[in-house]
Scaffold this motif. Sequence first.
Motif, PDB file in Angstrom:
ATOM      1  N   UNK A  63      -7.076   5.960   0.559  1.00 20.07           N
ATOM      2  CA  UNK A  63      -6.414   7.250   0.511  1.00 20.07           C
ATOM      3  C   UNK A  63      -6.629   7.900  -0.840  1.00 20.07           C
ATOM      4  N   UNK A  64      -6.410   9.181  -0.898  1.00 15.13           N
ATOM      5  CA  UNK A  64      -6.584   9.918  -2.158  1.00 15.13           C
ATOM      6  C   UNK A  64      -5.235  10.071  -2.856  1.00 15.13           C
ATOM      7  N   UNK A  65      -5.285  10.070  -4.183  1.00 11.13           N
ATOM      8  CA  UNK A  65      -4.068  10.249  -4.977  1.00 11.13           C
ATOM      9  C   UNK A  65      -4.407  11.077  -6.202  1.00 11.13           C
ATOM     10  N   UNK A  66      -3.551  12.049  -6.520  1.00  8.46           N
ATOM     11  CA  UNK A  66      -3.801  12.938  -7.644  1.00  8.46           C
ATOM     12  C   UNK A  66      -3.231  12.349  -8.929  1.00  8.46           C
ATOM     13  N   UNK A 118     -12.546   8.758 -13.734  1.00  7.42           N
ATOM     14  CA  UNK A 118     -11.972   7.675 -14.535  1.00  7.42           C
ATOM     15  C   UNK A 118     -10.517   8.016 -14.825  1.00  7.42           C
ATOM     16  N   UNK A 119      -9.626   7.054 -14.580  1.00  5.67           N
ATOM     17  CA  UNK A 119      -8.216   7.237 -14.926  1.00  5.67           C
ATOM     18  C   UNK A 119      -8.049   6.749 -16.364  1.00  5.67           C
ATOM     19  N   UNK A 120      -7.832   7.671 -17.268  1.00  7.24           N
ATOM     20  CA  UNK A 120      -7.860   7.327 -18.687  1.00  7.24           C
ATOM     21  C   UNK A 120      -6.732   6.406 -19.106  1.00  7.24           C
ATOM     22  N   UNK A 121      -5.523   6.642 -18.603  1.00 10.69           N
ATOM     23  CA  UNK A 121      -4.405   5.783 -18.996  1.00 10.69           C
ATOM     24  C   UNK A 121      -3.221   5.947 -18.052  1.00 10.69           C
ATOM     25  N   UNK A 122      -2.386   4.921 -18.016  1.00 12.12           N
ATOM     26  CA  UNK A 122      -1.117   4.913 -17.277  1.00 12.12           C
ATOM     27  C   UNK A 122      -1.223   5.552 -15.894  1.00 12.12           C
ATOM     28  N   UNK A 123      -1.954   4.927 -14.965  1.00 15.91           N
ATOM     29  CA  UNK A 123      -2.078   5.480 -13.616  1.00 15.91           C
ATOM     30  C   UNK A 123      -0.724   5.551 -12.904  1.00 15.91           C
ATOM     31  N   UNK A 124      -0.595   6.541 -12.046  1.00 15.91           N
ATOM     32  CA  UNK A 124       0.644   6.742 -11.293  1.00 15.91           C
ATOM     33  C   UNK A 124       0.531   6.307  -9.836  1.00 15.91           C
ATOM     34  N   UNK A 125      -0.612   5.798  -9.435  1.00 12.32           N
ATOM     35  CA  UNK A 125      -0.852   5.499  -8.027  1.00 12.32           C
ATOM     36  C   UNK A 125       0.187   4.550  -7.444  1.00 12.32           C
ATOM     37  N   UNK A 126       0.687   3.607  -8.237  1.00 10.18           N
ATOM     38  CA  UNK A 126       1.654   2.637  -7.723  1.00 10.18           C
ATOM     39  C   UNK A 126       3.019   3.252  -7.465  1.00 10.18           C
ATOM     40  N   UNK A 127       3.275   4.456  -8.003  1.00  9.92           N
ATOM     41  CA  UNK A 127       4.557   5.105  -7.773  1.00  9.92           C
ATOM     42  C   UNK A 127       4.775   5.422  -6.294  1.00  9.92           C
ATOM     43  N   UNK A 183       5.711  -2.976   3.143  1.00 14.42           N
ATOM     44  CA  UNK A 183       5.262  -2.238   1.969  1.00 14.42           C
ATOM     45  C   UNK A 183       4.594  -0.962   2.462  1.00 14.42           C
ATOM     46  N   UNK A 184       5.041   0.167   1.959  1.00 12.39           N
ATOM     47  CA  UNK A 184       4.469   1.455   2.334  1.00 12.39           C
ATOM     48  C   UNK A 184       3.768   2.063   1.124  1.00 12.39           C
ATOM     49  N   UNK A 185       2.627   2.661   1.366  1.00 13.20           N
ATOM     50  CA  UNK A 185       1.956   3.451   0.324  1.00 13.20           C
ATOM     51  C   UNK A 185       1.472   4.730   0.964  1.00 13.20           C
ATOM     52  N   UNK A 186       1.721   5.863   0.295  1.00 13.85           N
ATOM     53  CA  UNK A 186       1.415   7.167   0.866  1.00 13.85           C
ATOM     54  C   UNK A 186       0.320   7.875   0.092  1.00 13.85           C
ATOM     55  N   UNK A 187      -0.715   8.265   0.788  1.00 14.66           N
ATOM     56  CA  UNK A 187      -1.828   8.993   0.174  1.00 14.66           C
ATOM     57  C   UNK A 187      -1.468  10.468   0.020  1.00 14.66           C
ATOM     58  N   UNK A 188      -2.256  11.168  -0.761  1.00 17.46           N
ATOM     59  CA  UNK A 188      -2.062  12.595  -0.997  1.00 17.46           C
ATOM     60  C   UNK A 188      -2.071  13.361   0.324  1.00 17.46           C
ATOM     61  N   UNK A 189      -0.998  14.126   0.571  1.00 22.17           N
ATOM     62  CA  UNK A 189      -0.936  14.932   1.780  1.00 22.17           C
ATOM     63  C   UNK A 189      -0.662  14.166   3.048  1.00 22.17           C
TER      64      UNK A 189
END
Length: 203
Positions: A63-66, A118-127, A183-189
Amino acid sequence: MLYKKTALLRAAAPVAVLALALTACGGNKKSSTSTTDNAPKTEKSSSAPEGGGELKPGQGGTGKFKEEDGTITYAVAAQKVKVSTEAETAKLVSDPKRAKGLVAATAWVKYTNKGGGVVKESPDVADESEIYADGRRGGLLIGAAEDGPGCEDTIDIENWKTGQSHTICQTYMIPKGAKSVEVHWTAEGQSGSPLIWKFDNAG
């Protein structure tokens, strides 16, 4: 996500004083069993859905994540969930009385950057990863899992390039004795169609 866990909050939360968000928890469960469910650690990505759907423990979906650096495509795989005992949970929370009838559940989730930058620092994807028990979302326990075995603190993740993977843990408070954990994870949109991994917690 209602309880967004930022790097700033994690840095500010001392080990002995954890921010406990319990408003989403149901405390009326009858069972009193609390167990640990270890999932297979192999990622089966051949039939992984994109955007939303049910997967087996260890199976990856995409999934995509911003992120702050751009929209990244991730492969996401919930590896395992550990449900703590009441005694273990009491050591994690700053006020054990607030956790009465609840136990801590920690999910190990593997994220792989599949492209987009490239995710430069502190990714938020796990939120966007959440833990549900018997169909109800638990309450996020901030600061409880970052230094667990095999868990990586997002504050320490820098220059996350395509092809690289990191395992990030989340801890939620759930009713003691819950029979099923997801465990749920939600992609962008995709707020109405998350990726879902089911773990049997019946013991």
